[in-house]
Design a protein around this motif. Sequence first.
Motif, PDB file in Angstrom:
ATOM      1  N   TYR A  50       0.803  -1.222   0.000  1.00 53.27           N
ATOM      2  CA  TYR A  50       0.000   0.000   0.000  1.00 53.27           C
ATOM      3  C   TYR A  50       0.839   1.277   0.000  1.00 53.27           C
ATOM      4  O   TYR A  50       0.447   2.275  -0.591  1.00 53.27           O
ATOM      5  N   GLN A  51       1.990   1.235   0.639  1.00 53.63           N
ATOM      6  CA  GLN A  51       2.853   2.426   0.625  1.00 53.63           C
ATOM      7  C   GLN A  51       3.327   2.732  -0.790  1.00 53.63           C
ATOM      8  O   GLN A  51       3.343   3.883  -1.211  1.00 53.63           O
ATOM      9  N   ASP A  52       3.704   1.695  -1.535  1.00 56.30           N
ATOM     10  CA  ASP A  52       4.109   1.890  -2.934  1.00 56.30           C
ATOM     11  C   ASP A  52       2.960   2.468  -3.753  1.00 56.30           C
ATOM     12  O   ASP A  52       3.167   3.357  -4.588  1.00 56.30           O
ATOM     13  N   LEU A  70      -8.086   6.212  -2.090  1.00 58.94           N
ATOM     14  CA  LEU A  70      -8.754   6.489  -0.810  1.00 58.94           C
ATOM     15  C   LEU A  70     -10.001   5.619  -0.660  1.00 58.94           C
ATOM     16  O   LEU A  70     -10.220   5.006   0.390  1.00 58.94           O
ATOM     17  N   SER A  71     -10.807   5.595  -1.710  1.00 56.38           N
ATOM     18  CA  SER A  71     -12.037   4.785  -1.680  1.00 56.38           C
ATOM     19  C   SER A  71     -11.711   3.303  -1.503  1.00 56.38           C
ATOM     20  O   SER A  71     -12.424   2.584  -0.787  1.00 56.38           O
ATOM     21  N   PHE A  72     -10.650   2.858  -2.126  1.00 55.16           N
ATOM     22  CA  PHE A  72     -10.226   1.459  -1.985  1.00 55.16           C
ATOM     23  C   PHE A  72      -9.906   1.140  -0.526  1.00 55.16           C
ATOM     24  O   PHE A  72     -10.325   0.108   0.005  1.00 55.16           O
ATOM     25  N   PHE A  73      -9.167   2.028   0.133  1.00 54.60           N
ATOM     26  CA  PHE A  73      -8.806   1.791   1.529  1.00 54.60           C
ATOM     27  C   PHE A  73     -10.045   1.767   2.428  1.00 54.60           C
ATOM     28  O   PHE A  73     -10.110   0.991   3.377  1.00 54.60           O
ATOM     29  N   VAL A  74     -11.018   2.598   2.109  1.00 48.80           N
ATOM     30  CA  VAL A  74     -12.262   2.604   2.881  1.00 48.80           C
ATOM     31  C   VAL A  74     -13.002   1.284   2.677  1.00 48.80           C
ATOM     32  O   VAL A  74     -13.510   0.676   3.637  1.00 48.80           O
ATOM     33  N   GLU A  75     -13.064   0.808   1.435  1.00 52.21           N
ATOM     34  CA  GLU A  75     -13.790  -0.433   1.106  1.00 52.21           C
ATOM     35  C   GLU A  75     -13.196  -1.651   1.813  1.00 52.21           C
ATOM     36  O   GLU A  75     -13.933  -2.529   2.271  1.00 52.21           O
ATOM     37  N   ILE A  76     -11.869  -1.707   1.889  1.00 52.65           N
ATOM     38  CA  ILE A  76     -11.245  -2.890   2.505  1.00 52.65           C
ATOM     39  C   ILE A  76     -11.052  -2.711   4.016  1.00 52.65           C
ATOM     40  O   ILE A  76     -10.522  -3.595   4.684  1.00 52.65           O
ATOM     41  N   ARG A  79      -8.261   1.641   7.721  1.00 53.55           N
ATOM     42  CA  ARG A  79      -8.419   3.029   8.172  1.00 53.55           C
ATOM     43  C   ARG A  79      -7.080   3.741   8.323  1.00 53.55           C
ATOM     44  O   ARG A  79      -6.956   4.918   8.025  1.00 53.55           O
ATOM     45  N   GLU A  80      -6.077   3.018   8.778  1.00 54.00           N
ATOM     46  CA  GLU A  80      -4.754   3.623   8.938  1.00 54.00           C
ATOM     47  C   GLU A  80      -4.162   4.006   7.575  1.00 54.00           C
ATOM     48  O   GLU A  80      -3.530   5.053   7.430  1.00 54.00           O
ATOM     49  N   CYS A  81      -4.386   3.125   6.592  1.00 50.77           N
ATOM     50  CA  CYS A  81      -3.910   3.435   5.236  1.00 50.77           C
ATOM     51  C   CYS A  81      -4.681   4.621   4.667  1.00 50.77           C
ATOM     52  O   CYS A  81      -4.118   5.440   3.929  1.00 50.77           O
ATOM     53  N   PHE A  82      -5.953   4.740   5.006  1.00 55.09           N
ATOM     54  CA  PHE A  82      -6.764   5.891   4.595  1.00 55.09           C
ATOM     55  C   PHE A  82      -6.135   7.186   5.115  1.00 55.09           C
ATOM     56  O   PHE A  82      -5.940   8.145   4.367  1.00 55.09           O
ATOM     57  N   ASP A 109     -12.459  10.398  12.594  1.00 53.88           N
ATOM     58  CA  ASP A 109     -11.277  10.588  13.435  1.00 53.88           C
ATOM     59  C   ASP A 109      -9.987  10.436  12.622  1.00 53.88           C
ATOM     60  O   ASP A 109      -8.987  11.094  12.900  1.00 53.88           O
ATOM     61  N   PHE A 110     -10.015   9.572  11.619  1.00 54.62           N
ATOM     62  CA  PHE A 110      -8.821   9.354  10.794  1.00 54.62           C
ATOM     63  C   PHE A 110      -8.642  10.456   9.753  1.00 54.62           C
ATOM     64  O   PHE A 110      -7.544  10.677   9.259  1.00 54.62           O
ATOM     65  N   ALA A 111      -9.724  11.138   9.427  1.00 59.73           N
ATOM     66  CA  ALA A 111      -9.656  12.240   8.460  1.00 59.73           C
ATOM     67  C   ALA A 111      -9.373  13.576   9.143  1.00 59.73           C
ATOM     68  O   ALA A 111      -8.970  14.533   8.487  1.00 59.73           O
ATOM     69  N   MET A 112      -9.592  13.652  10.451  1.00 63.53           N
ATOM     70  CA  MET A 112      -9.474  14.924  11.161  1.00 63.53           C
ATOM     71  C   MET A 112      -8.088  15.568  11.074  1.00 63.53           C
ATOM     72  O   MET A 112      -7.994  16.779  10.862  1.00 63.53           O
ATOM     73  N   PRO A 113      -6.979  14.841  11.223  1.00 66.23           N
ATOM     74  CA  PRO A 113      -5.669  15.510  11.084  1.00 66.23           C
ATOM     75  C   PRO A 113      -5.495  16.179   9.705  1.00 66.23           C
ATOM     76  O   PRO A 113      -4.965  17.289   9.608  1.00 66.23           O
TER      77      PRO A 113
END
Length: 196
Positions: A50-52, A70-76, A79-82, A109-113
Amino acid sequence: DSYGNFDQIALAQQCEKMPLLEFRRIAAYIYKKNERHEQSIELSKKDKLYQDAMETAAESGKEELAEALLSFFVEIGQRECFAACLFTCYPLIKADIALELGWRNNILDFAMPFLIQFVREYSDKVDGIIRERALEKEQAKKEKEEADSIIEAPAAMPVVVDPVLVQMTGMAPGFVAGPGFAAPGMLPFMTTGGNY
């Protein structure tokens, strides 16, 4: 990187089919280097690199790739990758997209920063614009005051020269002879202001 005199895409396609993870990672890198970002991201997603995938999306400069990731990370449910993707692809992601994905999927909470950073950046930009406007107004006010003071200043009276007077005396109007100065046509002992 140094040698590109070969069919890179053919090599990437061969490496993509290899069972070893590092060969597939090389294939994803070759796709990225040849600006086939979508293929590179898909390959990285399959191998859970995922980092790549995030770095490739950021390097591509394409908003749609970053938003799709972003949508992919939400689907699977990653949250940390999001959250990591929000910062890796920061210039490509619009705040409304991040806010909507976070709110709809209960991961605000993950989008707040990201949103805090976004608000800070834009408030700094607005403050800069307000300062520039204030300086422009102040400068325009000074220029107007200077222009008004020039208009209000009395104009000097024009000097009219009488040619006959100049010819008779040899001096222009407003000329004052200093001590010891002999006007034209006077004898040296007839100087002005001296006692001889």
